[in-house]
Enzyme design. Structure first.
Site, PDB file in Angstrom:
ATOM      1  N   ASP A 267      36.534  42.539  42.866  1.00  0.00           N
ATOM      2  CA  ASP A 267      37.482  42.599  41.755  1.00  0.00           C
ATOM      3  C   ASP A 267      37.013  43.673  40.759  1.00  0.00           C
ATOM      4  OD1 ASP A 267      39.837  41.171  40.357  1.00  0.00           O
ATOM      5  OD2 ASP A 267      38.305  41.262  38.774  1.00  0.00           O
TER       6      ASP A 267
ATOM      7  N   GLU B  72      44.052  44.301  41.586  1.00  0.00           N
ATOM      8  CA  GLU B  72      42.771  44.993  41.639  1.00  0.00           C
ATOM      9  C   GLU B  72      41.771  44.254  42.509  1.00  0.00           C
ATOM     10  OE1 GLU B  72      42.744  42.595  37.725  1.00  0.00           O
ATOM     11  OE2 GLU B  72      44.184  43.601  39.019  1.00  0.00           O
TER      12      GLU B  72
END
Length: 557
Positions: free
Chosen positions: A424, A467
């Protein structure tokens, strides 16, 4: 005939006869259909040359006369046969050495077993005595207007038998090849569940039946008692073959999707052909005769249609187009020879057309194979696009289940543990807010490139959403998996993204979880859950770090 005076006839010496086409000094004459031998205008005969062979479509009677002289010391047994298999009537009048006239009527309007010779074409057999002669008058006619050829073959009986055996063997190769192709196409239809292969098989069967009728084998072997099908089936099968060719072409070239206007025109043509078949059963003759010839000629248009489809991106259509160039030319020459007096080689063009038909069938099979490969390639590409993230080019989350199954099978085969690294980006919203969404997209692309560079061919990189990224890999231990995640983290942190002259610094956080190991068998949801827990713990510890999942030592799927 018993009382007619022997008319003068040109002489052919047959002492050394082998096999030859009947030409001048033989002579021919065209008369009204009901003219008898006694009524012939003898001064109207003229030499039979190659230019006189094709007479087009006619309902007239055609007479040929000649005198066969045997200057040898032994009788000459000979066979006289007509070139085509669809001649209705061949009446032979003959006299030996100026004696009594005889008459023999040969016709295809009777069952096949009524013929003088067990041969696919009408044929007359006789023997001319040594030192003697046989005077012949032949009357060729049709009960209805049809294409007329004056080609006759004269052969010594032994040579005729040898030629017949070779001829039947060659035709056997043709029908054997067509039978193999039909079997392959039906197998393709059944095994691959491709309707197009069945349409190809229908076209091959219709084409083979058409040629079997034209070659005389259908009457000899398939329906020897059916005078109707031998005489009336020609135009029905011409139209059926043309209609099936158009139907196969519609599916092969996808005309409904690619060329809707042409597709509508083809369907109209097919409807007219089907109507022509019904009309033939209803008793109409001449309109269906013309329509069947036009139908065969229309197949020439399939070649330019194939080339057009090729230029429109259907690369497999090139073989289709070449196939129809060959077959179309052969059929066109055959129709022109049969329907007009313009060409002077009789029905020999049909031999070329039939040979081209075999080559066409093979090329169409090649085209089908290439189309199947193209279809499979397009299908795989569509699946890949459906499972591919459009921004980064990585797999997307839709492909997770497929990837999971692949790694499960690898683990069962090799025993090498499988790990999932869930990544992430740190503070990604802040990057978007500060530099803009285009800059944020570039950061995602750079991370995807880094994952591709770092991972091995057997590893799988996935953009899981937003993301978040996933890396699935097989390595010997947790330590190796953690080391790989650390290298990715350090590389990403140490390589800022360049966007519009500015360097965007960024970091990532990763959670690592075992998926398959000696004491671990996780489901897709479980592996993501464990990796997410490790990721969450890493974030709580300050981000920009990697963490292994710490939990129960064994999970079951």
């Amino acid at each position: 005939m018993a009382s007619a005076a022997v008319p003068p006839a040109p002489t052919l010496d047959i002492a050394d006869l082998t096999a030859q086409r009947v030409r001048a000094p033989a002579e021919f004459l065209v008369t009204a259909p009901d003219t008898t031998l006694d009524e012939l205008p003898l001064d109207g005969f003229r030499p039979l040359t190659g230019r006189d062979v094709n007479q087009g479509i006619s309902d007239r009677a055609f007479w040929i006369r000649m005198r066969l002289h045997n200057s040898g010391n032994a009788p000459v047994h000979w066979v006289l046969s007509h070139e085509t298999t669809y001649l209705d009537l061949m009446t032979v009048y003959w006299v030996d050495n100026g004696g009594q006239w005889h008459e023999c009527s040969l016709t295809d309007r009777a069952p096949f077993d009524k013929r003088m010779l067990d041969y696919r074409r009408l044929a007359f057999k006789h023997a001319t005595p040594p030192g003697g002669s046989t005077t012949l008058y032949l009357r060729l006619a049709y009960e209805k207007p049809d294409s007329v050829s004056l080609n006759l073959d004269l052969a010594e009986a032994g040579r005729f038998a040898d030629q017949s055996r070779r001829e039947y063997a060659l035709y056997g190769l043709y029908y054997g090849a067509m039978l193999v192709l039909v079997f392959i196409s039906l197998a393709g239809a059944g095994l691959l569940r491709q309707w197009l292969f069945f349409q190809y098989a229908v076209f091959l069967v219709a084409s083979a039946l058409m040629w079997a009728l034209l070659n005389g084998f259908a009457f000899q072997f398939l329906w020897p008692q059916s005078v109707f099908w031998h005489n009336e089936g020609f135009h029905i099968l011409y139209l059926l073959m043309a209609a099936s060719a158009f139907q196969f072409s519609r599916g092969f070239l996808r005309t409904r999707q690619r060329f809707p206007g042409i597709d509508r025109a083809i369907r109209c043509v097919q409807a007219i052909m089907m109507l022509g078949i019904l009309m033939r059963f209803a008793g109409f003759y001449e309109p269906v005769l013309v329509l069947s010839f036009v139908g065969l000629l229309s197949l020439i248009l399939l070649a330019p249609l194939g080339f057009w489809a090729y230029r429109q991106g259907q690369h497999y259509a090139r073989w289709y187009a070449i196939a129809w160039v060959l077959y179309g030319i052969g059929l066109a020459l055959g129709v022109i020879s049969a329907g007009t007096p313009w060409l002077h080689w009789g029905m020999d063009s049909l031999v070329f057309a039939q040979a081209a038909g075999v080559l066409e069938a093979l090329l169409l099979l090649v085209a089908l194979g290439e189309r199947l490969i193209s279809w499979d390639r397009d299908r795989r590409m569509a699946l890949r696009m459906a499972h591919q993230d459009p921004l980064t080019g990585l797999n997307n989350r839709r492909g997770m289940s497929l990837v999971y199954e692949t790694f499960r099978q690898r683990f069962e085969r090799t025993g090498l543990p499988v790990f999932l690294i869930l990544i992430d980006l740190d503070h990604f919203k802040q990057i978007n807010d500060t530099y803009g969404h285009e800059a944020g997209d570039q950061v995602l692309v750079d991370l995807a490139d880094l994952l591709n560079r770092t991972s091995r061919p057997a590893d799988v990189c996935i953009r899981y959403g937003g993301e978040e990224f996933v890396l699935l890999l097989q390595v010997p231990s947790e330590a190796v998996a953690l080391d790989i995640a650390e290298r990715i983290r350090l590389d990403f942190a140490g390589t800022p993204t360049e966007h519009e002259g500015r360097a965007i610094r960024h970091t990532l956080t990763a959670g690592i979880a075992p998926v398959f190991a000696a004491d671990v068998q996780l489901s897709p949801s479980q592996m993501l859950r464990d990796a997410d827990r490790a990721l969450y713990q890493a974030k709580r510890q300050g981000r920009n770090r990697c963490r292994l999942y710490q939990g129960p030592s064994r999970h079951t799927s």
